[in-house]
Design a protein around this motif. Structure first.
Motif, PDB file in Angstrom:
ATOM      1  N   TYR A 330       0.835  -1.201   0.000  1.00 61.32           N
ATOM      2  CA  TYR A 330       0.000   0.000   0.000  1.00 61.32           C
ATOM      3  C   TYR A 330       0.879   1.264   0.000  1.00 61.32           C
ATOM      4  O   TYR A 330       0.623   2.224  -0.729  1.00 61.32           O
ATOM      5  N   LEU A 331       1.948   1.233   0.810  1.00 63.49           N
ATOM      6  CA  LEU A 331       2.781   2.430   0.955  1.00 63.49           C
ATOM      7  C   LEU A 331       3.579   2.765  -0.309  1.00 63.49           C
ATOM      8  O   LEU A 331       4.119   3.862  -0.431  1.00 63.49           O
ATOM      9  N   HIS A 333       2.306   3.359  -3.119  1.00 62.57           N
ATOM     10  CA  HIS A 333       1.571   4.350  -3.912  1.00 62.57           C
ATOM     11  C   HIS A 333       0.769   5.331  -3.069  1.00 62.57           C
ATOM     12  O   HIS A 333       0.059   6.160  -3.615  1.00 62.57           O
ATOM     13  N   HIS A 334       0.823   5.185  -1.732  1.00 66.70           N
ATOM     14  CA  HIS A 334       0.013   6.063  -0.883  1.00 66.70           C
ATOM     15  C   HIS A 334       0.873   6.647   0.230  1.00 66.70           C
ATOM     16  O   HIS A 334       1.918   6.096   0.568  1.00 66.70           O
ATOM     17  N   ASP A 335       0.335   7.711   0.846  1.00 66.04           N
ATOM     18  CA  ASP A 335       0.940   8.213   2.081  1.00 66.04           C
ATOM     19  C   ASP A 335       0.554   7.289   3.212  1.00 66.04           C
ATOM     20  O   ASP A 335      -0.455   6.572   3.128  1.00 66.04           O
ATOM     21  N   PRO A 337      -1.169   6.270   6.622  1.00 62.95           N
ATOM     22  CA  PRO A 337      -2.385   6.813   7.239  1.00 62.95           C
ATOM     23  C   PRO A 337      -2.138   7.478   8.593  1.00 62.95           C
ATOM     24  O   PRO A 337      -3.029   8.111   9.151  1.00 62.95           O
ATOM     25  N   TYR A 431      -5.766   1.348  11.328  1.00 61.38           N
ATOM     26  CA  TYR A 431      -5.959   1.937  10.002  1.00 61.38           C
ATOM     27  C   TYR A 431      -6.030   0.824   8.965  1.00 61.38           C
ATOM     28  O   TYR A 431      -5.437  -0.235   9.145  1.00 61.38           O
ATOM     29  N   LEU A 432      -6.731   1.085   7.872  1.00 63.30           N
ATOM     30  CA  LEU A 432      -6.813   0.187   6.707  1.00 63.30           C
ATOM     31  C   LEU A 432      -7.443  -1.156   7.045  1.00 63.30           C
ATOM     32  O   LEU A 432      -7.185  -2.157   6.372  1.00 63.30           O
ATOM     33  N   GLU A 435      -9.942  -2.233   4.239  1.00 67.09           N
ATOM     34  CA  GLU A 435      -9.265  -2.549   2.978  1.00 67.09           C
ATOM     35  C   GLU A 435      -8.426  -3.815   3.068  1.00 67.09           C
ATOM     36  O   GLU A 435      -8.378  -4.606   2.136  1.00 67.09           O
TER      37      GLU A 435
END
Ligand code: SF4
Length: 482
Positions: A330-331, A333-335, A337, A431-432, A435
Protein backbone atom coordinates in the motif's frame (compact mmCIF):
# COMPACT_ATOMS: atom_id res chain seq x y z
CA UNK A 1 11.28 -28.02 23.45
CA UNK A 2 11.97 -28.86 27.11
CA UNK A 3 15.09 -30.66 25.95
CA UNK A 4 16.07 -27.68 23.79
CA UNK A 5 15.68 -25.36 26.79
CA UNK A 6 17.94 -27.60 28.88
CA UNK A 7 20.56 -27.92 26.15
CA UNK A 8 20.98 -24.27 25.23
CA UNK A 9 23.10 -21.96 27.35
CA UNK A 10 20.51 -19.70 29.00
CA UNK A 11 22.74 -16.62 28.95
CA UNK A 12 23.07 -16.58 25.14
CA UNK A 13 20.65 -14.86 22.77
CA UNK A 14 19.40 -18.28 21.66
CA UNK A 15 18.91 -19.21 25.33
CA UNK A 16 16.91 -16.03 25.93
CA UNK A 17 14.83 -16.73 22.85
CA UNK A 18 14.05 -20.24 24.11
CA UNK A 19 13.15 -18.87 27.55
CA UNK A 20 10.57 -16.56 25.93
CA UNK A 21 9.29 -19.43 23.76
CA UNK A 22 8.96 -21.66 26.84
CA UNK A 23 7.03 -18.99 28.73
CA UNK A 24 4.87 -18.41 25.68
CA UNK A 25 3.98 -22.11 25.42
CA UNK A 26 2.97 -22.18 29.10
CA UNK A 27 0.84 -19.04 28.66
CA UNK A 28 -0.90 -20.45 25.58
CA UNK A 29 -1.72 -23.61 27.51
CA UNK A 30 -3.09 -21.68 30.50
CA UNK A 31 -5.31 -19.46 28.35
CA UNK A 32 -6.15 -21.93 25.58
CA UNK A 33 -4.89 -19.22 23.23
CA UNK A 34 -3.03 -19.62 19.94
CA UNK A 35 0.59 -20.58 20.65
CA UNK A 36 1.55 -18.39 17.68
CA UNK A 37 -0.48 -15.68 15.96
CA UNK A 38 -0.04 -17.41 12.61
CA UNK A 39 -2.38 -20.34 13.06
CA UNK A 40 -1.36 -21.55 9.63
CA UNK A 41 -3.12 -23.48 6.91
CA UNK A 42 -5.47 -25.95 8.62
CA UNK A 43 -4.54 -29.26 6.98
CA UNK A 44 -6.71 -32.30 7.72
CA UNK A 45 -5.63 -35.85 6.93
CA UNK A 46 -8.54 -38.22 7.45
CA UNK A 47 -8.84 -41.98 7.21
CA UNK A 48 -12.32 -43.46 7.01
CA UNK A 49 -13.74 -46.97 6.90
CA UNK A 50 -15.82 -47.98 3.90
CA UNK A 51 -19.26 -46.39 4.15
CA UNK A 52 -18.32 -43.26 6.15
CA UNK A 53 -19.90 -40.19 4.58
CA UNK A 54 -17.05 -37.91 3.59
CA UNK A 55 -19.39 -35.18 2.34
CA UNK A 56 -20.95 -34.80 5.79
CA UNK A 57 -17.52 -34.79 7.41
CA UNK A 58 -16.26 -32.11 5.05
CA UNK A 59 -19.26 -29.91 5.88
CA UNK A 60 -18.68 -30.38 9.62
CA UNK A 61 -15.00 -29.52 9.27
CA UNK A 62 -15.83 -26.29 7.45
CA UNK A 63 -18.29 -25.35 10.19
CA UNK A 64 -15.72 -26.13 12.90
CA UNK A 65 -13.02 -24.07 11.19
CA UNK A 66 -15.42 -21.11 10.84
CA UNK A 67 -16.37 -21.40 14.52
CA UNK A 68 -12.74 -21.66 15.72
CA UNK A 69 -11.95 -18.51 13.72
CA UNK A 70 -14.91 -16.67 15.24
CA UNK A 71 -13.66 -17.59 18.73
CA UNK A 72 -10.15 -16.27 18.03
CA UNK A 73 -8.51 -19.70 18.12
CA UNK A 74 -7.60 -19.42 14.44
CA UNK A 75 -6.49 -16.21 12.75
CA UNK A 76 -8.37 -15.38 9.53
CA UNK A 77 -5.74 -16.68 7.11
CA UNK A 78 -7.58 -17.37 3.86
CA UNK A 79 -6.77 -14.73 1.24
CA UNK A 80 -8.14 -14.52 -2.30
CA UNK A 81 -5.04 -14.82 -4.49
CA UNK A 82 -6.48 -12.54 -7.19
CA UNK A 83 -8.14 -9.75 -5.21
CA UNK A 84 -6.07 -10.01 -2.00
CA UNK A 85 -9.29 -10.01 0.05
CA UNK A 86 -9.30 -12.01 3.28
CA UNK A 87 -12.40 -14.22 3.57
CA UNK A 88 -12.42 -13.53 7.33
CA UNK A 89 -13.38 -17.07 8.33
CA UNK A 90 -10.57 -19.29 7.02
CA UNK A 91 -12.89 -20.68 4.36
CA UNK A 92 -12.49 -20.31 0.63
CA UNK A 93 -11.25 -22.16 -2.43
CA UNK A 94 -8.53 -24.51 -1.24
CA UNK A 95 -8.84 -23.65 2.46
CA UNK A 96 -8.86 -25.58 4.66
CA UNK A 97 -6.90 -28.42 3.06
CA UNK A 98 -8.76 -31.72 3.51
CA UNK A 99 -7.47 -35.10 2.33
CA UNK A 100 -9.50 -38.27 2.72
CA UNK A 101 -8.24 -41.82 2.41
CA UNK A 102 -9.97 -45.11 3.11
CA UNK A 103 -8.53 -47.71 5.45
CA UNK A 104 -9.48 -51.16 6.75
CA UNK A 105 -9.96 -50.05 10.40
CA UNK A 106 -13.48 -49.61 11.84
CA UNK A 107 -12.79 -46.11 13.27
CA UNK A 108 -12.26 -42.70 11.70
CA UNK A 109 -8.87 -41.09 12.20
CA UNK A 110 -8.64 -37.32 11.91
CA UNK A 111 -5.30 -35.55 12.08
CA UNK A 112 -4.78 -31.81 11.87
CA UNK A 113 -1.61 -29.86 11.16
CA UNK A 114 -1.43 -26.08 11.63
CA UNK A 115 1.69 -24.96 9.83
CA UNK A 116 2.28 -21.23 9.53
CA UNK A 117 3.49 -19.16 6.59
CA UNK A 118 6.98 -18.41 7.96
CA UNK A 119 8.00 -22.04 8.01
CA UNK A 120 5.94 -22.93 4.93
CA UNK A 121 8.07 -20.44 3.00
CA UNK A 122 11.15 -22.39 4.12
CA UNK A 123 10.08 -25.64 2.46
CA UNK A 124 12.51 -26.66 -0.23
CA UNK A 125 12.62 -29.08 -3.12
CA UNK A 126 15.83 -30.22 -4.78
CA UNK A 127 16.18 -31.88 -8.16
CA UNK A 128 19.30 -34.00 -7.76
CA UNK A 129 22.06 -33.88 -8.98
CA UNK A 130 22.53 -30.24 -8.08
CA UNK A 131 25.17 -27.92 -6.72
CA UNK A 132 24.56 -26.40 -3.30
CA UNK A 133 26.10 -23.41 -1.51
CA UNK A 134 28.87 -24.52 0.86
CA UNK A 135 28.21 -28.21 0.10
CA UNK A 136 29.21 -28.67 -3.50
CA UNK A 137 27.60 -31.35 -5.63
CA UNK A 138 24.72 -33.43 -4.29
CA UNK A 139 24.51 -36.76 -6.15
CA UNK A 140 21.67 -39.25 -6.53
CA UNK A 141 22.55 -41.17 -3.38
CA UNK A 142 21.92 -40.90 0.34
CA UNK A 143 24.91 -38.61 0.85
CA UNK A 144 23.36 -36.30 -1.74
CA UNK A 145 20.02 -36.47 0.08
CA UNK A 146 21.74 -35.57 3.35
CA UNK A 147 23.37 -32.56 1.73
CA UNK A 148 20.02 -31.32 0.41
CA UNK A 149 18.33 -31.64 3.80
CA UNK A 150 21.17 -29.89 5.63
CA UNK A 151 21.11 -27.16 3.01
CA UNK A 152 17.40 -26.64 3.68
CA UNK A 153 18.02 -26.31 7.43
CA UNK A 154 20.91 -23.91 6.86
CA UNK A 155 18.96 -21.84 4.36
CA UNK A 156 16.01 -21.45 6.72
CA UNK A 157 18.23 -19.83 9.39
CA UNK A 158 15.80 -18.07 11.78
CA UNK A 159 13.15 -17.35 9.15
CA UNK A 160 11.23 -20.54 9.81
CA UNK A 161 11.39 -19.96 13.59
CA UNK A 162 14.12 -22.46 14.42
CA UNK A 163 14.48 -24.86 16.09
CA UNK A 164 12.49 -26.65 13.42
CA UNK A 165 11.22 -30.13 12.67
CA UNK A 166 11.44 -31.42 9.13
CA UNK A 167 9.60 -33.97 7.07
CA UNK A 168 11.46 -35.28 4.02
CA UNK A 169 10.47 -37.30 0.98
CA UNK A 170 13.09 -38.92 -1.23
CA UNK A 171 11.72 -39.58 -4.70
CA UNK A 172 8.15 -39.28 -6.02
CA UNK A 173 7.15 -36.41 -8.32
CA UNK A 174 7.17 -32.74 -7.37
CA UNK A 175 3.59 -32.50 -6.08
CA UNK A 176 3.34 -35.87 -4.34
CA UNK A 177 6.87 -35.46 -2.95
CA UNK A 178 5.87 -32.33 -1.05
CA UNK A 179 2.71 -34.04 0.21
CA UNK A 180 4.68 -37.07 1.40
CA UNK A 181 7.21 -34.80 3.11
CA UNK A 182 4.41 -33.01 4.95
CA UNK A 183 2.85 -36.30 6.01
CA UNK A 184 6.12 -37.14 7.80
CA UNK A 185 5.41 -34.21 10.11
CA UNK A 186 2.57 -36.26 11.62
CA UNK A 187 5.01 -38.86 12.97
CA UNK A 188 5.78 -38.74 16.69
CA UNK A 189 9.15 -37.10 17.25
CA UNK A 190 10.52 -40.07 19.20
CA UNK A 191 9.47 -42.86 16.84
CA UNK A 192 12.08 -44.92 15.00
CA UNK A 193 11.82 -45.25 11.23
CA UNK A 194 10.98 -48.91 10.41
CA UNK A 195 13.45 -48.73 7.51
CA UNK A 196 16.91 -49.06 9.15
CA UNK A 197 18.64 -47.14 6.34
CA UNK A 198 16.27 -44.19 6.76
CA UNK A 199 16.47 -44.45 10.56
CA UNK A 200 20.26 -44.08 10.29
CA UNK A 201 19.91 -41.17 7.89
CA UNK A 202 17.46 -39.39 10.21
CA UNK A 203 19.87 -39.78 13.10
CA UNK A 204 22.86 -38.58 11.09
CA UNK A 205 20.99 -35.51 9.87
CA UNK A 206 19.87 -34.63 13.39
CA UNK A 207 23.48 -34.84 14.58
CA UNK A 208 24.91 -32.80 11.70
CA UNK A 209 22.14 -30.19 11.73
CA UNK A 210 22.63 -29.49 15.40
CA UNK A 211 26.35 -28.98 14.82
CA UNK A 212 25.72 -26.19 12.30
CA UNK A 213 25.10 -23.58 14.97
CA UNK A 214 21.96 -21.94 13.53
CA UNK A 215 20.25 -22.03 16.95
CA UNK A 216 16.89 -20.73 18.10
CA UNK A 217 15.65 -17.91 15.84
CA UNK A 218 18.92 -18.11 13.90
CA UNK A 219 20.74 -16.32 16.73
CA UNK A 220 23.49 -18.95 16.70
CA UNK A 221 23.25 -21.85 19.14
CA UNK A 222 23.23 -25.56 19.72
CA UNK A 223 19.65 -26.51 18.92
CA UNK A 224 18.65 -26.01 15.29
CA UNK A 225 16.46 -29.07 14.72
CA UNK A 226 14.14 -31.00 17.04
CA UNK A 227 13.09 -33.68 14.57
CA UNK A 228 13.85 -35.20 11.17
CA UNK A 229 11.47 -37.74 9.62
CA UNK A 230 12.13 -39.25 6.21
CA UNK A 231 10.09 -41.30 3.74
CA UNK A 232 11.26 -42.77 0.45
CA UNK A 233 8.91 -43.44 -2.45
CA UNK A 234 9.58 -44.63 -5.96
CA UNK A 235 10.43 -42.13 -8.67
CA UNK A 236 10.65 -41.81 -12.42
CA UNK A 237 14.04 -42.88 -13.78
CA UNK A 238 14.70 -39.35 -14.99
CA UNK A 239 13.71 -37.60 -11.72
CA UNK A 240 15.25 -37.57 -8.28
CA UNK A 241 13.57 -35.08 -5.97
CA UNK A 242 14.33 -34.42 -2.34
CA UNK A 243 11.38 -32.56 -0.85
CA UNK A 244 11.70 -30.93 2.56
CA UNK A 245 8.74 -29.67 4.62
CA UNK A 246 10.11 -27.35 7.31
CA UNK A 247 7.98 -26.84 10.40
CA UNK A 248 8.77 -24.39 13.18
CA UNK A 249 9.15 -24.90 16.93
CA UNK A 250 5.39 -24.33 17.32
CA UNK A 251 4.84 -27.63 15.43
CA UNK A 252 1.08 -27.86 16.05
CA UNK A 253 -0.51 -31.23 15.47
CA UNK A 254 -3.49 -32.92 16.99
CA UNK A 255 -5.61 -35.91 16.16
CA UNK A 256 -8.53 -38.04 17.26
CA UNK A 257 -9.80 -41.52 16.67
CA UNK A 258 -13.57 -41.38 16.31
CA UNK A 259 -16.21 -44.06 16.65
CA UNK A 260 -17.57 -44.29 13.11
CA UNK A 261 -21.12 -44.90 14.31
CA UNK A 262 -21.55 -42.27 17.01
CA UNK A 263 -18.73 -39.82 16.25
CA UNK A 264 -17.58 -40.08 19.89
CA UNK A 265 -13.85 -39.53 20.54
CA UNK A 266 -12.27 -42.90 21.35
CA UNK A 267 -8.76 -41.63 21.68
CA UNK A 268 -6.72 -38.44 21.39
CA UNK A 269 -3.55 -38.67 19.34
CA UNK A 270 -0.37 -36.83 20.38
CA UNK A 271 -1.63 -36.84 23.96
CA UNK A 272 -0.79 -39.32 26.66
CA UNK A 273 -3.48 -39.32 29.35
CA UNK A 274 -0.99 -40.99 31.71
CA UNK A 275 1.47 -38.16 31.37
CA UNK A 276 0.65 -34.82 33.00
CA UNK A 277 1.24 -31.67 30.96
CA UNK A 278 4.73 -30.42 31.71
CA UNK A 279 5.36 -26.74 32.27
CA UNK A 280 8.33 -25.67 30.22
CA UNK A 281 9.48 -22.91 32.49
CA UNK A 282 9.53 -23.13 36.27
CA UNK A 283 7.78 -20.43 38.31
CA UNK A 284 9.97 -17.32 38.42
CA UNK A 285 12.34 -18.62 35.72
CA UNK A 286 12.06 -17.84 32.01
CA UNK A 287 13.09 -14.59 30.38
CA UNK A 288 14.63 -12.38 33.04
CA UNK A 289 15.59 -8.74 32.87
CA UNK A 290 19.21 -8.02 33.72
CA UNK A 291 18.96 -4.27 34.19
CA UNK A 292 21.14 -3.73 31.09
CA UNK A 293 18.15 -3.44 28.77
CA UNK A 294 17.76 -0.15 26.92
CA UNK A 295 14.38 1.57 27.10
CA UNK A 296 13.01 2.78 23.79
CA UNK A 297 10.09 5.20 23.85
CA UNK A 298 8.98 6.11 20.32
CA UNK A 299 9.11 8.55 18.64
CA UNK A 300 12.86 7.96 18.74
CA UNK A 301 15.61 10.48 18.14
CA UNK A 302 18.31 9.63 15.59
CA UNK A 303 21.17 9.81 18.16
CA UNK A 304 19.41 7.34 20.45
CA UNK A 305 19.09 4.84 17.61
CA UNK A 306 22.62 5.32 16.27
CA UNK A 307 23.94 4.51 19.75
CA UNK A 308 22.42 1.01 19.60
CA UNK A 309 24.56 -1.99 18.66
CA UNK A 310 23.95 -5.56 17.57
CA UNK A 311 23.27 -7.66 20.67
CA UNK A 312 21.61 -4.89 22.70
CA UNK A 313 18.35 -5.93 24.34
CA UNK A 314 15.70 -3.20 24.26
CA UNK A 315 12.39 -2.73 26.02
CA UNK A 316 9.84 -0.81 23.95
CA UNK A 317 7.40 1.39 25.79
CA UNK A 318 4.88 3.58 23.98
CA UNK A 319 3.39 3.38 20.50
CA UNK A 320 4.10 0.37 18.33
CA UNK A 321 2.59 0.25 14.84
CA UNK A 322 2.14 -2.91 12.80
CA UNK A 323 2.74 -3.12 9.07
CA UNK A 324 3.34 -6.26 7.07
CA UNK A 325 3.00 -7.38 3.44
CA UNK A 326 -0.15 -5.50 2.40
CA UNK A 327 0.89 -2.31 4.22
CA UNK A 328 4.26 -2.27 2.43
CA UNK A 329 2.44 -2.81 -0.85
CA UNK A 330 0.00 0.00 0.00
CA UNK A 331 2.78 2.43 0.95
CA UNK A 332 4.33 2.13 -2.51
CA UNK A 333 1.57 4.35 -3.91
CA UNK A 334 0.01 6.06 -0.88
CA UNK A 335 0.94 8.21 2.08
CA UNK A 336 0.97 6.53 5.45
CA UNK A 337 -2.39 6.81 7.24
CA UNK A 338 -0.58 8.03 10.39
CA UNK A 339 2.70 9.82 11.16
CA UNK A 340 5.51 7.24 11.15
CA UNK A 341 8.39 9.62 11.89
CA UNK A 342 10.57 8.24 14.69
CA UNK A 343 8.37 5.16 15.01
CA UNK A 344 9.06 1.42 14.98
CA UNK A 345 7.16 -0.52 12.32
CA UNK A 346 6.34 -3.98 13.64
CA UNK A 347 6.06 -6.80 11.07
CA UNK A 348 3.14 -8.53 12.73
CA UNK A 349 -0.30 -9.82 11.82
CA UNK A 350 -2.04 -10.12 15.19
CA UNK A 351 -5.08 -12.14 16.19
CA UNK A 352 -7.65 -9.57 17.38
CA UNK A 353 -11.05 -10.01 18.98
CA UNK A 354 -13.69 -7.32 19.35
CA UNK A 355 -15.34 -7.19 22.79
CA UNK A 356 -18.23 -4.80 22.09
CA UNK A 357 -16.47 -1.70 20.78
CA UNK A 358 -13.03 -2.54 22.20
CA UNK A 359 -10.37 -4.51 20.40
CA UNK A 360 -8.43 -7.10 22.37
CA UNK A 361 -5.13 -8.63 21.27
CA UNK A 362 -5.05 -12.39 21.68
CA UNK A 363 -1.80 -13.13 19.85
CA UNK A 364 0.83 -10.78 18.44
CA UNK A 365 4.22 -12.26 17.57
CA UNK A 366 6.43 -11.14 14.68
CA UNK A 367 6.22 -12.33 11.09
CA UNK A 368 9.12 -13.04 8.70
CA UNK A 369 10.70 -9.73 7.72
CA UNK A 370 12.57 -10.80 4.61
CA UNK A 371 9.35 -10.56 2.57
CA UNK A 372 9.51 -6.78 3.03
CA UNK A 373 13.11 -6.56 1.84
CA UNK A 374 12.20 -5.18 -1.62
CA UNK A 375 10.27 -2.27 -0.03
CA UNK A 376 11.77 -1.54 3.40
CA UNK A 377 14.67 0.72 2.46
CA UNK A 378 12.27 3.03 0.65
CA UNK A 379 9.74 2.96 3.51
CA UNK A 380 12.44 3.82 6.08
CA UNK A 381 13.61 6.71 3.93
CA UNK A 382 10.23 8.15 2.92
CA UNK A 383 8.47 7.88 6.25
CA UNK A 384 11.36 8.50 8.65
CA UNK A 385 11.16 5.23 10.58
CA UNK A 386 13.76 4.72 13.30
CA UNK A 387 13.16 1.00 13.61
CA UNK A 388 11.65 -2.01 11.95
CA UNK A 389 10.92 -5.11 13.95
CA UNK A 390 10.13 -8.66 12.92
CA UNK A 391 11.90 -11.97 12.81
CA UNK A 392 14.52 -13.69 10.68
CA UNK A 393 16.42 -10.52 9.76
CA UNK A 394 16.60 -8.56 6.52
CA UNK A 395 19.01 -8.15 3.62
CA UNK A 396 21.68 -5.85 2.33
CA UNK A 397 19.38 -3.15 0.96
CA UNK A 398 17.71 -2.66 4.34
CA UNK A 399 21.06 -2.80 6.15
CA UNK A 400 22.35 0.00 3.95
CA UNK A 401 19.19 2.05 4.62
CA UNK A 402 19.56 1.57 8.39
CA UNK A 403 23.06 3.03 8.14
CA UNK A 404 22.14 5.83 5.75
CA UNK A 405 19.04 7.07 7.55
CA UNK A 406 19.74 6.11 11.18
CA UNK A 407 17.52 3.18 12.07
CA UNK A 408 17.82 -0.35 13.51
CA UNK A 409 16.31 -3.76 12.91
CA UNK A 410 14.88 -5.29 16.06
CA UNK A 411 14.32 -9.03 16.36
CA UNK A 412 11.34 -10.22 18.35
CA UNK A 413 10.97 -13.92 19.11
CA UNK A 414 9.04 -15.64 16.32
CA UNK A 415 5.83 -17.28 17.38
CA UNK A 416 5.90 -15.88 20.95
CA UNK A 417 2.42 -14.54 20.34
CA UNK A 418 1.01 -14.94 23.84
CA UNK A 419 4.08 -13.48 25.49
CA UNK A 420 3.97 -10.43 23.24
CA UNK A 421 0.18 -10.01 23.42
CA UNK A 422 0.70 -9.31 27.13
CA UNK A 423 3.27 -6.63 26.25
CA UNK A 424 0.61 -4.89 24.11
CA UNK A 425 -2.14 -4.26 26.67
CA UNK A 426 -3.85 -1.44 24.78
CA UNK A 427 -5.01 -0.86 21.21
CA UNK A 428 -5.07 2.87 20.50
CA UNK A 429 -6.02 2.81 16.83
CA UNK A 430 -6.32 0.85 13.64
CA UNK A 431 -5.96 1.94 10.00
CA UNK A 432 -6.81 0.19 6.71
CA UNK A 433 -8.89 -2.44 8.49
CA UNK A 434 -11.66 -2.47 5.90
CA UNK A 435 -9.26 -2.55 2.98
CA UNK A 436 -6.72 -5.06 4.24
CA UNK A 437 -8.46 -7.23 6.86
CA UNK A 438 -7.40 -8.02 10.45
CA UNK A 439 -3.92 -9.51 10.08
CA UNK A 440 -2.77 -7.01 7.43
CA UNK A 441 -4.26 -3.81 8.91
CA UNK A 442 -2.11 -1.17 10.59
CA UNK A 443 -2.71 -1.60 14.30
CA UNK A 444 -1.44 0.96 16.78
CA UNK A 445 -0.65 -0.54 20.17
CA UNK A 446 0.61 0.92 23.41
CA UNK A 447 3.59 -1.29 24.24
CA UNK A 448 4.73 -2.02 27.77
CA UNK A 449 8.23 -3.44 28.31
CA UNK A 450 8.18 -5.22 24.96
CA UNK A 451 11.59 -7.00 24.71
CA UNK A 452 13.51 -7.33 21.46
CA UNK A 453 17.13 -7.74 20.38
CA UNK A 454 19.02 -5.44 18.01
CA UNK A 455 20.26 -7.77 15.27
CA UNK A 456 21.03 -5.14 12.58
CA UNK A 457 22.37 -1.77 13.64
CA UNK A 458 23.03 1.60 12.03
CA UNK A 459 26.77 0.84 11.71
CA UNK A 460 26.41 -1.82 9.00
CA UNK A 461 26.49 -4.80 11.40
CA UNK A 462 24.12 -7.73 11.00
CA UNK A 463 23.95 -10.73 13.32
CA UNK A 464 22.16 -12.59 10.51
CA UNK A 465 25.05 -12.14 8.08
CA UNK A 466 27.46 -13.25 10.78
CA UNK A 467 25.50 -16.43 11.66
CA UNK A 468 24.95 -17.27 7.97
CA UNK A 469 28.73 -17.09 7.42
CA UNK A 470 29.73 -19.15 10.48
CA UNK A 471 27.09 -21.81 9.85
CA UNK A 472 28.05 -21.85 6.17
CA UNK A 473 31.62 -22.66 7.22
CA UNK A 474 30.28 -25.58 9.31
CA UNK A 475 28.28 -26.77 6.32
CA UNK A 476 31.46 -26.84 4.24
CA UNK A 477 32.90 -29.47 6.58
CA UNK A 478 30.02 -31.79 5.60
CA UNK A 479 30.60 -31.00 1.93
CA UNK A 480 34.28 -31.90 1.97
CA UNK A 481 33.91 -35.33 3.56
CA UNK A 482 33.35 -37.27 0.36
S1 SF4 B 1 6.29 -19.96 15.09
FE1 SF4 B 1 7.11 -18.70 13.43
S2 SF4 B 1 7.09 -19.95 11.58
FE2 SF4 B 1 5.81 -20.94 13.13
S3 SF4 B 1 3.78 -20.27 12.61
FE3 SF4 B 1 4.58 -18.89 14.17
S4 SF4 B 1 5.54 -17.18 13.06
FE4 SF4 B 1 5.19 -18.84 11.60
Amino acid sequence: MARALKTENSSTQAGQALAIIGQNIDMAYDDEGPICQDTGMPTFEIKTPVGANQLVMRKQILEAVGEATKRGKLRPNSVDSITGKNSGNNLGPGTPVIHFAQWEEPDIEVRLLLKGGGCENMNAQYSVPCTLDHLGRADRDLEGVKKCVLHAVWQAQGQGCAPGAIGVCIGSDRAAGYHQAKLQLFRPLDDVNPNPTLARLEEEIMGEANKLGVGAMGFGGQVSLVGCKIAATNRLPACFFVSVAYDCWAFRRLGVLLDAESGAIRKWLYRDPERPVERLVAEGAGFRLTGREIRLEPPLAEEKVRALEVGDVVLINGPLITGRDAVHHYLRHHDAPCDLRGQILYHCGPVMLKDGVRWRTTAAGPTTSSREEPYEADVIHRFGLRGVMGKGGMGKKTLAALEAFGAVYLHAIGGAAQFYARCLPKVTGVYLLEELGVPEAMWVFEAKDFPAIVTMDAHGNSLHEHVAATTGAELEKVGTRD
